[in-house]
Design an enzyme around this catalytic site. Structure first.
Site, short mmCIF file in Angstrom:
data_model
loop_
_atom_site.label_atom_id
_atom_site.label_comp_id
_atom_site.label_asym_id
_atom_site.label_seq_id
_atom_site.Cartn_x
_atom_site.Cartn_y
_atom_site.Cartn_z
N THR A 177 0.88 -1.18 0.00
CA THR A 177 0.00 0.00 0.00
C THR A 177 0.91 1.22 0.00
O THR A 177 2.07 1.14 0.43
CB THR A 177 -0.87 0.04 1.26
OG1 THR A 177 -0.01 0.14 2.39
CG2 THR A 177 -1.73 -1.20 1.38
N GLU A 324 -5.43 -3.90 -1.61
CA GLU A 324 -5.86 -5.17 -1.00
C GLU A 324 -6.93 -5.86 -1.83
O GLU A 324 -7.33 -6.99 -1.52
CB GLU A 324 -6.43 -4.89 0.40
CG GLU A 324 -5.42 -4.37 1.42
CD GLU A 324 -5.25 -2.85 1.39
OE1 GLU A 324 -5.58 -2.22 0.35
OE2 GLU A 324 -4.79 -2.28 2.39
N LYS A 433 -15.85 15.54 12.18
CA LYS A 433 -16.97 15.45 13.13
C LYS A 433 -17.26 16.85 13.65
O LYS A 433 -16.51 17.39 14.45
CB LYS A 433 -16.61 14.50 14.28
CG LYS A 433 -17.81 14.22 15.15
CD LYS A 433 -17.69 12.90 15.86
CE LYS A 433 -19.06 12.38 16.22
NZ LYS A 433 -19.07 11.11 16.86
N TRP A 438 -21.44 14.23 10.96
CA TRP A 438 -20.29 14.00 10.08
C TRP A 438 -20.34 14.88 8.85
O TRP A 438 -21.37 15.02 8.21
CB TRP A 438 -20.24 12.54 9.64
CG TRP A 438 -20.01 11.57 10.75
CD1 TRP A 438 -20.93 10.73 11.30
CD2 TRP A 438 -18.79 11.35 11.45
NE1 TRP A 438 -20.35 10.00 12.30
CE2 TRP A 438 -19.04 10.35 12.42
CE3 TRP A 438 -17.51 11.89 11.36
CZ2 TRP A 438 -18.06 9.89 13.28
CZ3 TRP A 438 -16.53 11.42 12.23
CH2 TRP A 438 -16.80 10.43 13.17
P1 ADP Z 1 -3.21 3.62 -0.25
O1 ADP Z 1 -3.64 4.98 -0.71
O2 ADP Z 1 -3.31 3.39 1.24
O3 ADP Z 1 -2.03 3.05 -0.86
P2 ADP Z 1 -4.67 2.35 -2.27
O4 ADP Z 1 -3.81 2.94 -3.29
O5 ADP Z 1 -4.87 0.90 -2.27
O6 ADP Z 1 -4.28 2.67 -0.81
O7 ADP Z 1 -6.04 3.12 -2.30
C1 ADP Z 1 -7.21 2.62 -1.74
C2 ADP Z 1 -8.08 3.71 -1.24
O8 ADP Z 1 -8.28 4.72 -2.21
C3 ADP Z 1 -9.49 3.26 -0.91
O9 ADP Z 1 -9.55 2.68 0.36
C4 ADP Z 1 -10.29 4.54 -1.00
O10 ADP Z 1 -10.22 5.27 0.20
C5 ADP Z 1 -9.57 5.29 -2.07
N1 ADP Z 1 -10.29 5.18 -3.34
C6 ADP Z 1 -10.05 4.34 -4.36
N2 ADP Z 1 -10.91 4.54 -5.37
C7 ADP Z 1 -11.73 5.53 -4.98
C8 ADP Z 1 -12.85 6.21 -5.56
N3 ADP Z 1 -13.29 5.91 -6.78
N4 ADP Z 1 -13.45 7.18 -4.84
C9 ADP Z 1 -13.01 7.50 -3.61
N5 ADP Z 1 -11.97 6.92 -3.01
C10 ADP Z 1 -11.34 5.94 -3.68
#
Ligand code: ADP
Length: 532
Positions: A177, A324, A433, A438
């Site tokens: 990630t 994931e 919050k 929210w």
């Molecule tokens: P990280 O940013 O922790 O590396 P990822 O690249 O796997 O994680 O991104 C996953 C996260 O990106 C999701 O849990 C969500 O919060 C956000 N995300 C992905 N696609 C969308 C979307 N279309 N709209 C809003 N948020 C999104």
């Protein structure tokens, strides 16, 4: 029925035989274009497998890549896993400490890296031990002690070599990630997970990929397998157009025109400047082949979708996923019957994160348990399915991200409508919050970005004695324009509840982005919220 393992080897055999001459096109770092067919790719993937075996790589060993999207990277996508190795793609934009952490934790033995990305290695210096470093160059110049990728492939005779028979549960690839929410965590993808994801994402109700398509993944091959598109293209035989490091709007538009690209995929921070460029030089590019841009990674603003469609006739398709989830989880599309909705309602449907693709199951959990699918009650999204991680790599401390009944807790706060369309209200730690209610930072950001003089907006919570938290908006003004906080507030009056409107605005040149192009709210919090 036969017990036929679902491995990437089956996809590679198909690409090599059925789609032998379908093209893989690369915009190389020196600006030239490289073209070959899937059969050439498969041949070189076998040579790579033999070369790596000679270097001592054996089944289960991790081979790391730090590369842009190009044909050599595609060869590693198949050559490493099909021979039993594990392809570990690494994001060059990660912080040096994170790079050291993941290279060490994954115990990568060999690194394949672009010459243009060698400075990344300088940043981590002697802090990791790699047995071999193989450099992909366009001029054959390789630092002392490292190997030249092309020379290695050319010098390797793979005549008679066949990839071994593998188990479908075997690991094929891994990705970390990007650490938006803490130290990067590793996810190990099995052959089976990738194969089933490949089938699922090609469906018409998902990305909808056919042999006749020409697909340009702007999403990097160094993060979550470029949303699986290299695998999907190889399986379907679609032309694959790889942009290398040429990710500026002009280069992308040129590639779309030249290669008659039909589908492309990227994060909003790629499409926002691309739309600006299109507006600036309307009619300059022939994009008549282009029918969809897939957007995901963070929420797509309505202004982006509306303008691309109305002004440039390019459809934006909104999807959601995570490292994931391999990554495709949900896609937002109108369902039969919804064409009769009015324009605002149609955009509302298509700007949600959408329905889970077949084989992904969703639910959301609030304080009182699983929430109803009523489109109103918020809860944390949980998912399960054949391509959803069941654990993090070597991280027993993160076991609380998985429920005792086998679901993955995403950290996204969502509502789900009757019928299963999901909308992300926020990431759990980004929700604001205010006075016991929210505020969704995503909705507020999109409302601010719908002001014509705003290109980017990120909203963070700041502590407030009376309301617990209040939103603070960080805004980037469109080049050549100006706008005041008061004007944005007036604009917001028609878009959001009155108590959502921030009292505080900060105007900046640029919003810091994470390694995957998302607004880096941790940096904004440090800059604007800490100490308030
Ligand atoms: P990280 O940013 O922790 O590396 P990822 O690249 O796997 O994680 O991104 C996953 C996260 O990106 C999701 O849990 C969500 O919060 C956000 N995300 C992905 N696609 C969308 C979307 N279309 N709209 C809003 N948020 C999104």
């Amino acid at each position: 029925m036969m017990d036929f393992p679902l491995t990437l080897n089956v996809i590679l055999r198909r690409a090599e035989t059925i789609h032998a001459c379908r093209e893989v096109v690369t915009h190389r770092s020196d600006g030239s274009w490289h073209r070959y067919g899937y059969a050439d790719m498969a041949r070189r993937a076998r040579q790579l497998a033999v070369a790596l075996a000679k270097l001592g790589v054996s089944s289960g060993d991790r081979v790391a890549t730090i590369c842009w999207n190009h044909y050599a990277h595609l060869e590693t996508y198949f050559g490493v896993p099909c021979s039993g190795g594990v392809l570990h793609t690494i994001n060059p934009r990660l912080h040096a400490d994170d790079l050291v952490h993941i290279l060490t934790e994954a115990e990568d033995r060999v690194l394949i890296i672009d010459d243009t990305l060698l400075p990344v290695l300088e940043r981590i210096g002697e802090r990791v031990s790699l047995e071999h470093i193989i450099v992909v160059t366009s001029d054959g110049n390789v630092p002392a002690g490292m190997l030249d990728y092309d020379a290695l492939i050319d010098a390797t005779d793979a005549t008679g070599y066949e990839f071994p028979e593998l188990e479908e549960s075997q690991a094929a690839a891994m990705c970390y990630t990007s650490g938006t929410t803490g130290r990067p965590k590793g996810v190990l993808y099995s052959h089976r997970a990738i194969v089933v994801h490949t089938l699922g994402s090609a469906l018409a109700s998902a990305i909808g990929i056919q042999e006749a398509d020409a697909i340009l993944p702007v999403v990097p091959m160094f993060h979550v397998n470029a949303w699986g598109l290299p695998f999907t293209c190889a399986m379907m035989g679609s032309k694959l157009v790889l942009p290398g490091r040429h990710l500026d709007s002009e280069s992308l538009l040129q590639a779309f025109e030249q290669e008659r690209v039909t589908i492309s995929a990227g994060v909003p921070t790629i499409w926002i400047p691309l739309l600006d460029k299109l507006n600036e030089c309307e009619g300059k590019y022939d994009l008549s082949a282009l029918h969809s841009l897939i957007v995901g990674g963070s929420a797509a603003p309505r202004s982006l979708m509306e303008e691309l469609e109305k002004r440039h006739n390019i459809r934006l398709v909104h999807a959601w996923g995570m490292t994931e989830t391999t990554p495709l989880g949900t896609v937002a599309m109108l369902r039969p019957g919804q064409e009769t909705l009015d324009e605002d309602q149609q955009y509302a449907v298509r700007l949600r994160q959408g329905h889970p693709v077949p084989f992904v199951e969703i639910r959301a959990r609030g304080e009182a348990g699983i929430v109803p699918w009523d489109g109103k009650t918020m809860g944390e999204l949980e998912v399960r399915g054949p391509w959803i991680a069941g654990a993090y790599y070597k991280r027993p401390d993160a076991a609380d991200r998985f429920t005792s009944d086998g679901w993955f807790r995403t950290g996204d706060i969502v509502t789900i409508e009757p019928g299963g369309s999901m909308k992300i209200e926020d990431r759990s730690k980004d929700l604001i919050k205010s006075g016991g209610e929210w505020i969704s930072s995503i909705d507020l950001e999109n409302a601010i970005m719908s002001h014509p003089a705003v290109t980017e907006a990120a909203v963070i919570a700041i502590p407030d004695a009376k309301w617990t938290e209040r939103p603070l908006a960080v805004v980037v003004v469109r080049e050549g324009q100006s706008v005041s906080a008061e004007a944005i507030s007036r604009h917001l009056e028609t878009k959001v509840a009155k108590w959502w409107i921030p009292e505080l605005f900060e105007f900046v040149e640029e919003i810091p982005k994470t390694a995957t192009g998302k607004f880096q709210k941790t940096a904004l919090r440090k800059q604007f919220a800490e100490g308030r």
